[in-house]
Design a protein around this motif. Structure first.
Motif: not given
Length: 165
Positions: A36-42, A130-136, A153-160
């Protein structure tokens, strides 16, 4: 950097992932939360050949000083991984841990160790993810490690996180 540096936390050892680790890596990646949270890697790692390709790609990144893939080991058992990539242009971190070891603080301490390693050796000035907003759980881990939200954006937070030095 031509080899994966061995790092130690209070409870874990971070080392190179080798081919014999692939069944355990498969268990980490083919879990509902990881998918769910790493779909690109999956998408890349769906097959045994895909998993091998990830290892090969990170060996190439390592040889070019562009990335490192660490296996997280607890008592010599692979329980997860941390990857950093694009170190010279947009240093990015991502990670996953086996469901049996979640919410026990292992990943928090391992991410902290990896970030300290990168910053202490001036490998990068900042690290992002980047992390999905619902990945608490992941958001909590990142905030504990000093990351701040810089965009959404796009259901994600971008963090640094910037290197404080």
């Amino acid at each position: 950097m031509k080899t994966v540096p061995r790092l130690y936390t209070q409870r874990c050892t971070l080392t190179k992932i080798i081919e014999s680790d692939l069944p355990y890596l498969h268990q980490v990646l083919f879990d509902g939360e990881s998918i769910r949270f790493l779909p690109e890697l999956y998408d890349v790692a769906k097959t045994a050949d895909g998993l091998k390709q990830i290892i090969i790609s990170f060996n190439t990144y390592l040889s070019q000083d562009e990335g490192i893939l660490w296996g997280i080991r607890l008592d010599d058992n692979l329980i997860g991984f941390i990857a950093v990539m694009d170190l010279s242009v947009e240093p990015t971190i991502f990670y996953a841990i086996h469901s049996n070891y979640r919410r026990l603080g292992y990943m928090t301490e391992c991410v902290h160790k990896v970030i300290d390693f990168l910053f202490e050796r001036d490998i990068c000035d900042y690290i992002q993810t980047e992390v999905y907003i619902d990945n608490k759980a992941s958001l909590k881990l990142l905030f504990k490690n000093g990351f701040e939200i810089v965009d959404k954006g796009n259901e994600k937070y971008f963090l640094r996180k910037n290197n404080p030095i």
